[in-house]
Scaffold this active site. Structure first.
Site, PDB file in Angstrom:
ATOM      1  N   ASP A  49     -33.591  48.562-125.572  1.00 48.09           N
ATOM      2  CA  ASP A  49     -34.943  47.996-125.623  1.00 48.09           C
ATOM      3  C   ASP A  49     -35.004  46.526-125.516  1.00 48.09           C
ATOM      4  O   ASP A  49     -35.702  45.575-125.115  1.00 48.09           O
ATOM      5  CB  ASP A  49     -35.664  48.679-126.772  1.00 48.09           C
TER       6      ASP A  49
ATOM      7  N   GLU B  67     -40.147  50.262-119.496  1.00 49.78           N
ATOM      8  CA  GLU B  67     -38.884  50.521-120.085  1.00 49.78           C
ATOM      9  C   GLU B  67     -38.644  51.958-119.874  1.00 49.78           C
ATOM     10  O   GLU B  67     -39.457  52.914-120.324  1.00 49.78           O
ATOM     11  CB  GLU B  67     -38.457  50.016-121.479  1.00 49.78           C
TER      12      GLU B  67
ATOM     13  N   GLU C 241     -29.621  56.580-116.869  1.00 47.40           N
ATOM     14  CA  GLU C 241     -31.064  56.857-116.393  1.00 47.40           C
ATOM     15  C   GLU C 241     -31.261  56.614-115.125  1.00 47.40           C
ATOM     16  O   GLU C 241     -31.796  57.367-114.265  1.00 47.40           O
ATOM     17  CB  GLU C 241     -32.066  55.923-117.193  1.00 47.40           C
TER      18      GLU C 241
HETATM   19  N1  LIG Z   1     -21.754  46.998-129.296  1.00 50.69           N
HETATM   20  C1  LIG Z   1     -22.493  46.850-128.539  1.00 50.69           C
HETATM   21  N2  LIG Z   1     -22.804  45.271-128.425  1.00 50.69           N
HETATM   22  C2  LIG Z   1     -23.716  44.860-127.779  1.00 50.69           C
HETATM   23  N3  LIG Z   1     -24.424  45.280-126.657  1.00 50.69           N
HETATM   24  C3  LIG Z   1     -24.381  46.869-126.497  1.00 50.69           C
HETATM   25  C4  LIG Z   1     -23.402  47.265-127.406  1.00 50.69           C
HETATM   26  N4  LIG Z   1     -23.438  48.785-127.182  1.00 50.69           N
HETATM   27  C5  LIG Z   1     -24.467  48.815-126.305  1.00 50.69           C
HETATM   28  N5  LIG Z   1     -24.775  47.638-126.054  1.00 50.69           N
HETATM   29  C6  LIG Z   1     -25.994  47.351-124.848  1.00 50.69           C
HETATM   30  O1  LIG Z   1     -27.020  48.226-125.107  1.00 50.69           O
HETATM   31  C7  LIG Z   1     -27.334  49.138-124.112  1.00 50.69           C
HETATM   32  C8  LIG Z   1     -27.933  50.471-124.467  1.00 50.69           C
HETATM   33  O2  LIG Z   1     -29.225  50.447-123.740  1.00 50.69           O
HETATM   34  P1  LIG Z   1     -29.963  51.950-123.499  1.00 50.69           P
HETATM   35  O3  LIG Z   1     -28.836  52.999-123.389  1.00 50.69           O
HETATM   36  O4  LIG Z   1     -30.914  51.957-122.996  1.00 50.69           O
HETATM   37  O5  LIG Z   1     -30.119  52.120-125.418  1.00 50.69           O
HETATM   38  P2  LIG Z   1     -31.483  52.472-125.978  1.00 50.69           P
HETATM   39  O6  LIG Z   1     -32.419  53.206-125.182  1.00 50.69           O
HETATM   40  O7  LIG Z   1     -31.289  53.126-127.404  1.00 50.69           O
HETATM   41  O8  LIG Z   1     -32.242  51.076-126.357  1.00 50.69           O
HETATM   42  C9  LIG Z   1     -26.073  49.241-123.286  1.00 50.69           C
HETATM   43  O9  LIG Z   1     -26.157  49.304-122.026  1.00 50.69           O
HETATM   44  C10 LIG Z   1     -25.497  47.686-123.423  1.00 50.69           C
HETATM   45  O10 LIG Z   1     -25.594  46.881-122.639  1.00 50.69           O
HETATM   46  O1  LIG Z   2     -38.665  59.221-126.225  1.00 47.75           O
HETATM   47  P1  LIG Z   2     -39.264  58.837-127.525  1.00 47.75           P
HETATM   48  O2  LIG Z   2     -39.469  60.121-128.606  1.00 47.75           O
HETATM   49  O3  LIG Z   2     -40.362  58.117-127.633  1.00 47.75           O
HETATM   50  O4  LIG Z   2     -38.174  58.004-128.404  1.00 47.75           O
HETATM   51  C1  LIG Z   2     -37.545  56.832-127.881  1.00 47.75           C
HETATM   52  C2  LIG Z   2     -36.331  56.695-128.480  1.00 47.75           C
HETATM   53  O5  LIG Z   2     -35.627  55.582-127.912  1.00 47.75           O
HETATM   54  C3  LIG Z   2     -35.702  54.629-128.674  1.00 47.75           C
HETATM   55  O6  LIG Z   2     -36.741  53.681-128.466  1.00 47.75           O
HETATM   56  C4  LIG Z   2     -34.320  53.774-128.318  1.00 47.75           C
HETATM   57  O7  LIG Z   2     -34.794  53.192-126.784  1.00 47.75           O
HETATM   58  C5  LIG Z   2     -35.429  55.196-129.874  1.00 47.75           C
HETATM   59  O8  LIG Z   2     -35.731  53.978-131.106  1.00 47.75           O
HETATM   60  C6  LIG Z   2     -36.422  56.301-129.950  1.00 47.75           C
HETATM   61  O9  LIG Z   2     -35.949  57.209-130.957  1.00 47.75           O
HETATM   62 MG   LIG Z   3     -32.860  52.662-123.322  1.00 47.54          MG
END
Ligand SMILES: Nc1ncnc2c1ncn2[C@@H]1O[C@H](COP(=O)(O)OP(=O)(O)O)[C@@H](O)[C@H]1O
Ligand SMILES: O=P(O)(O)OC[C@H]1O[C@](O)(CO)[C@@H](O)[C@@H]1O
Ligand SMILES: [Mg+2]
EC number: 2.7.1.146
Length: 459
Positions: free
Chosen positions: A441, A268, A298
């Site tokens: 994630d 990931e 990304e």
């Molecule tokens: N309100 C929402 N409801 C459902 N899915 C969502 C919502 N907002 C974002 N998402 C999903 O979550 C993804 C976010 O992924 P990402 O940017 O990798 O977040 P993180 O790294 O914090 O997990 C978005 O691309 C979308 O597909």
């Molecule tokens: O890059 P780091 O410091 O490992 O953190 C990852 C960040 O990405 C997330 O896992 C979301 O994808 C957060 O919960 C966290 O803060």
């Molecule tokens: Mg992510």
């Protein structure tokens, strides 16, 4: 969906390396206006143009935050100054603290979905951190005792002296409006801005030398592994080590995990601001794994360091699906992945080579698991049991879904795509999500786990 939930109960997954505490602030107009007043619109604009890639002082943070709000893109910027770390604590009141990091989020998700076994590892495991993992028999942390591998609940395995890493998460919502000098900014999409703590203690992304010899044994116990956290590496360390050192170790880990059993490995990806480091992680790690997941910011960042700057800028600026498809094709081929998954606000995409054993229909099903889980998490805050997934299945596909499908078919018709299987599905988008951090994630974990389950059925 229900067939997958049943399969999951028979599956095991290994997760490494990053877990942390996410301290979340729900940003509103007042927060933003008061930051702008405090630092001055002109100063902020100037710093935005300089585009700091690290947070050394509060103004760096404000500039990158406003930049993220303007584009509505998910971003993460490393925090490297202890002073500024203190400033955050005095400047913000956090709304909630939750487990964070790919390992933390995915471990709790899979354990609550009743996976047979989830083995979650991170080099540091402090008490507060251990307490945030769900306390279930199927979620275990590997330790070595008397020359033997023992799997323990995090609560029985933590080390009192291990520091706990805290990331600050700023959740922003589409439609939030504020003024930056003469300019009125309206946030175009909801998302999160991550201030990722990068103190040296937390930057040693590795398997402890003690545990390392047992990785083949761990690999044998699971069906797949999800690796993450490479974004936490530094270029240099005070003891003379460097990113190359840790990346060599990381490559050894991947090979060891597969030594006794040929498990599939997913990485990931997460934002890496430093271009040199980003390139190193991509070139060292991606070619060794089967599957990679990432968001739209990304993929743009990656294409930029692979030399496709124009395409990268286009993805960042226009969000056009044909650019994303083209970018995904390039990544799949240049790094020779088995499967690449890209998640964006409106759609999820898989791309594989044409000889992938799964049909396009099956690939779409696998993506649907991802978005159903994300929608459940966005609605409920957490997925506490397989039952909760039903909530996600009730969330409708977003209203841009049909448009997205149409543009996708157009893009495919124009492009050479015969050597690939490319599928997209619209996301189930929750209008007022509890939070968005970790939804990516969640999507990736659901997509990868269901991909494994579908592959398993072909054997
Ligand atoms: N309100 C929402 N409801 C459902 N899915 C969502 C919502 N907002 C974002 N998402 C999903 O979550 C993804 C976010 O992924 P990402 O940017 O990798 O977040 P993180 O790294 O914090 O997990 C978005 O691309 C979308 O597909
Ligand atoms: O890059 P780091 O410091 O490992 O953190 C990852 C960040 O990405 C997330 O896992 C979301 O994808 C957060 O919960 C966290 O803060
Ligand atoms: Mg992510």
């Amino acid at each position: 969906m229900m067939e997958f939930l049943k399969d999951f109960q028979k599956m095991g997954m290994y997760l490494a390396y990053n877990v942390n505490v996410d301290a979340i602030v729900y940003l509103n107009e007042k927060h933003i206006e008061s930051l702008i007043k405090e630092f001055g619109a002109e100063n902020i604009k100037k710093r935005m143009d300089e585009y700091p890639r690290e947070i050394n002082e509060p103004l760096d943070f404000v500039a990158r935050l406003v930049h993220a709000l303007k584009t509505g893109k998910p971003q993460a910027v490393p925090l490297v100054s202890y002073e500024t770390d203190k400033w955050f604590n005095s400047r913000f009141k956090y709304d909630i603290e939750r487990i964070g990091g790919q390992v933390g989020i995915i471990a709790n998700l899979l354990a609550n979905l009743n996976f047979n076994r989830v083995i979650a590892y991170s080099p540091l495991l402090g008490k507060k951190q251990a307490e945030m993992f769900v306390n279930k028999d199927n979620l275990l942390y590997p330790v070595v005792e008397n020359g033997k591998l023992v799997l323990k609940k995090p609560l029985e395995a933590y080390r009192e002296s291990d520091p706990v890493k805290i990331n600050r998460i700023f959740e922003f919502r589409a439609g939030t409006k504020f003024k930056l000098g003469d300019e009125t900014i309206e946030v175009p999409y909801s998302g999160r801005f991550i201030v990722a703590c990068r103190f040296e203690d937390f930057a040693r992304i590795e398997t402890s030398p003690e545990l390392k010899p047992y990785l083949p044994e761990i690999g044998e116990m699971v069906d797949g592994a999800i690796l993450s956290g490479y974004q936490g590496l530094r270029k240099y360390y005070s003891d003379g080590k460097d990113a190359n050192y840790y990346l060599r170790k990381a490559k050894e880990d991947i090979k060891l995990l597969r030594k006794k059993k040929d498990i599939k490995i997913h990485v990931e990806f997460a934002s890496i601001q430093d271009r040199e480091l980003r390139k190193k992680v991509i070139y060292n790690i991606f070619p060794l794994v089967d599957s990679v997941g990432m968001d739209e910011a990304e993929i743009a960042h990656i294409l930029s360091v692979l030399g496709y700057r124009e395409l990268s800028d286009r993805i960042f600026t226009y969000n056009r699906i044909e650019d994303a498809v083209l970018g995904a094709k390039i990544l799949l081929d240049e790094l020779n992945l088995e499967i690449l998954q890209v998640h964006t606000i409106y759609y999820l995409m898989y791309i594989t080579h044409n000889d992938n054993p799964l049909t396009e229909e099956e690939l779409r099903k696998s993506l649907e698991v991802g978005t159903a889980l994300a929608a459940a998490r966005a609605s409920l805050g957490d997925i506490k049991s397989p039952e909760d997934v039903k909530v996600g299945l009730k969330v409708p596909f977003n209203e841009k879904g049909e448009y997205v499908k149409l543009r996708f078919e157009e893009a495919k018709a124009k492009m050479r795509t015969r050597e690939y299987k490319i599928v997209i599905i619209p996301t189930r988008l929750v209008k007022n999500p509890v939070s968005t951090v970790g939804l990516g994630d969640t999507i990736s974990a659901g997509a990868f786990a269901s991909y494994l389950s579908l592959l398993g059925r072909k054997e």
